[in-house]
Scaffold this motif. Structure first.
Motif, mmCIF file in Angstrom:
data_model
loop_
_atom_site.group_PDB
_atom_site.id
_atom_site.type_symbol
_atom_site.label_atom_id
_atom_site.label_comp_id
_atom_site.label_asym_id
_atom_site.label_seq_id
_atom_site.Cartn_x
_atom_site.Cartn_y
_atom_site.Cartn_z
ATOM 1 N N LEU A 110 0.828 -1.207 0.000
ATOM 2 C CA LEU A 110 0.000 0.000 0.000
ATOM 3 C C LEU A 110 0.862 1.256 0.000
ATOM 4 O O LEU A 110 0.620 2.191 -0.785
ATOM 5 N N LEU A 111 1.865 1.297 0.859
ATOM 6 C CA LEU A 111 2.735 2.472 0.916
ATOM 7 C C LEU A 111 3.500 2.662 -0.392
ATOM 8 O O LEU A 111 3.625 3.793 -0.888
ATOM 9 N N ALA A 112 4.010 1.574 -0.938
ATOM 10 C CA ALA A 112 4.740 1.667 -2.201
ATOM 11 C C ALA A 112 3.830 2.128 -3.330
ATOM 12 O O ALA A 112 4.227 2.947 -4.171
ATOM 13 N N ASN A 116 15.303 9.332 -7.455
ATOM 14 C CA ASN A 116 16.691 8.866 -7.521
ATOM 15 C C ASN A 116 17.146 8.302 -6.180
ATOM 16 O O ASN A 116 17.905 7.327 -6.124
ATOM 17 N N VAL A 117 16.686 8.907 -5.087
ATOM 18 C CA VAL A 117 17.007 8.376 -3.764
ATOM 19 C C VAL A 117 16.385 6.990 -3.588
ATOM 20 O O VAL A 117 17.008 6.076 -3.032
ATOM 21 N N VAL A 118 15.158 6.829 -4.076
ATOM 22 C CA VAL A 118 14.500 5.521 -4.010
ATOM 23 C C VAL A 118 15.283 4.484 -4.811
ATOM 24 O O VAL A 118 15.484 3.347 -4.362
ATOM 25 N N GLY A 138 18.077 3.336 -2.894
ATOM 26 C CA GLY A 138 17.670 2.371 -1.877
ATOM 27 C C GLY A 138 17.540 0.961 -2.413
ATOM 28 O O GLY A 138 17.759 -0.016 -1.681
ATOM 29 N N VAL A 139 17.170 0.839 -3.696
ATOM 30 C CA VAL A 139 17.074 -0.487 -4.309
ATOM 31 C C VAL A 139 18.440 -1.159 -4.353
ATOM 32 O O VAL A 139 18.559 -2.385 -4.214
ATOM 33 N N LEU A 140 19.490 -0.354 -4.526
ATOM 34 C CA LEU A 140 20.841 -0.901 -4.684
ATOM 35 C C LEU A 140 21.499 -1.263 -3.365
ATOM 36 O O LEU A 140 22.520 -1.947 -3.357
ATOM 37 N N VAL A 141 20.958 -0.818 -2.244
ATOM 38 C CA VAL A 141 21.567 -1.083 -0.942
ATOM 39 C C VAL A 141 21.098 -2.447 -0.439
ATOM 40 O O VAL A 141 19.891 -2.669 -0.291
ATOM 41 N N GLY A 176 9.360 -1.676 -4.664
ATOM 42 C CA GLY A 176 7.929 -1.517 -4.886
ATOM 43 C C GLY A 176 7.577 -0.115 -5.352
ATOM 44 O O GLY A 176 6.715 0.066 -6.223
ATOM 45 N N VAL A 177 8.225 0.898 -4.786
ATOM 46 C CA VAL A 177 7.990 2.276 -5.218
ATOM 47 C C VAL A 177 8.405 2.440 -6.675
ATOM 48 O O VAL A 177 7.692 3.053 -7.482
ATOM 49 N N TYR A 178 9.560 1.896 -7.008
ATOM 50 C CA TYR A 178 10.046 1.986 -8.397
ATOM 51 C C TYR A 178 9.074 1.322 -9.369
ATOM 52 O O TYR A 178 8.692 1.908 -10.390
ATOM 53 N N LEU A 179 8.651 0.105 -9.066
ATOM 54 C CA LEU A 179 7.777 -0.629 -9.977
ATOM 55 C C LEU A 179 6.425 0.043 -10.112
ATOM 56 O O LEU A 179 5.891 0.179 -11.232
#
Length: 274
Positions: free
Chosen positions: A83-85, A105-107, A110-113, A148-151
């Motif tokens: 839901l949040l994503a 870009n910050v998100v 986060g995917v890469l960490v 999830g935010v990215y997708l």
């Protein structure tokens, strides 16, 4: 020739992934004395259901408590994270505001960490607010999903048309109502994909509970089985319980994949194309 080669490669990878599950099923159906002395890939004395009963009865059903904890962590955490994503991805796709691309870009960063790199900082933060060894120590980090935010942002940008949103606004719908009654239905394939990924990630999470939890009643099933496995030298009878417990623990994942696979395939393919 190319089709034959492709089928051979896919068959080899299928065996690669299915043989461990088959071995787990076979080992889980044996008693402790037969696990190491019989053919590891074929049945001996079939005691699968008896072993499951012993597993659920051991120490007043502590395994069922771990299983319930995993369902709460993964099910509720995955739903909240989805839901949040979805809301974040939708906002980044459909609203124009200063700093939008920087936030995205910050998100992506986060995917890469890797999650293991965040475990120690999370432990220090939760220690400061005295939330270690609590349900929230595992649940709260699980509701954040940069992927999830990215997708959902990529999916919402292409599947939710601006004209449809404008029509909803002209009909008097507010932004929140528009999202929950119009946009979320169009984003359903992506949301289900995010939920499935997040569910599997939380269910298989081991390192975070390892450093956060000390109370056995809060353990997820992965950490609980690890705790049993470390006691095999003192309690050899736990070997069969660990194996049958591992077998039972993958059943919810199989059910989730089989029930959501058509949405998962469509959402993943759409996200890749878009």
């Amino acid at each position: 020739m190319s089709r034959t080669v492709a089928m051979v490669i896919m068959g080899a990878f299928t065996l690669y992934f299915l043989i461990p599950i088959w071995w787990l099923l076979v080992a889980g159906s044996k008693d402790t004395g037969s696990i190491l002395t019989t053919n590891p890939l074929w049945f001996a004395d079939f005691q699968l259901f008896q072993n499951i009963g012993d597993l659920f009865a051991y120490r007043d059903g502590v395994y069922l408590e771990w299983l319930r904890n995993s369902v709460l962590y993964a099910g509720v955490g995955g739903a909240v994270a989805t839901l949040l994503a979805g809301m974040c991805g939708y906002a980044l796709a459909k609203y124009r505001f200063r700093g939008r691309e920087m936030i995205f870009n910050v998100v992506l960063g986060g995917v890469l960490v890797p999650a293991t790199a965040l475990a120690l900082p999370l432990f220090l933060i939760f220690s400061e607010v005295q939330l270690t060894n609590t349900f929230w120590a595992v649940f709260l980090p699980s509701i954040v999903s940069p992927f999830g935010v990215y997708l959902t942002r990529i999916f919402a940008a292409s599947s939710v048309s601006d004209e449809l949103l404008e029509a909803a606004r002209l009909d008097g719908a507010g932004e929140v109502r528009t999202f929950f009654t119009v946009s979320i239905r169009l984003m359903a394939p992506a949301l289900i994909t995010v939920f499935l990924f997040q569910f599997v990630t939380i269910w298989n999470n081991f390192f975070l509970p390892l450093i956060m939890l000390r109370d056995e009643s809060l353990f997820p099933v992965t950490y609980g089985l690890y705790a049993w496995n470390t006691q095999l030298n003192q309690l050899p009878e736990l070997r069969s319980l660990v194996l049958i417990g591992a077998l039972v623990s993958i059943v919810p994942l199989i059910v989730a994949f089989l029930s959501l696979q058509r949405f998962w395939r469509s959402g993943l393919a759409a996200g890749a194309v878009k």
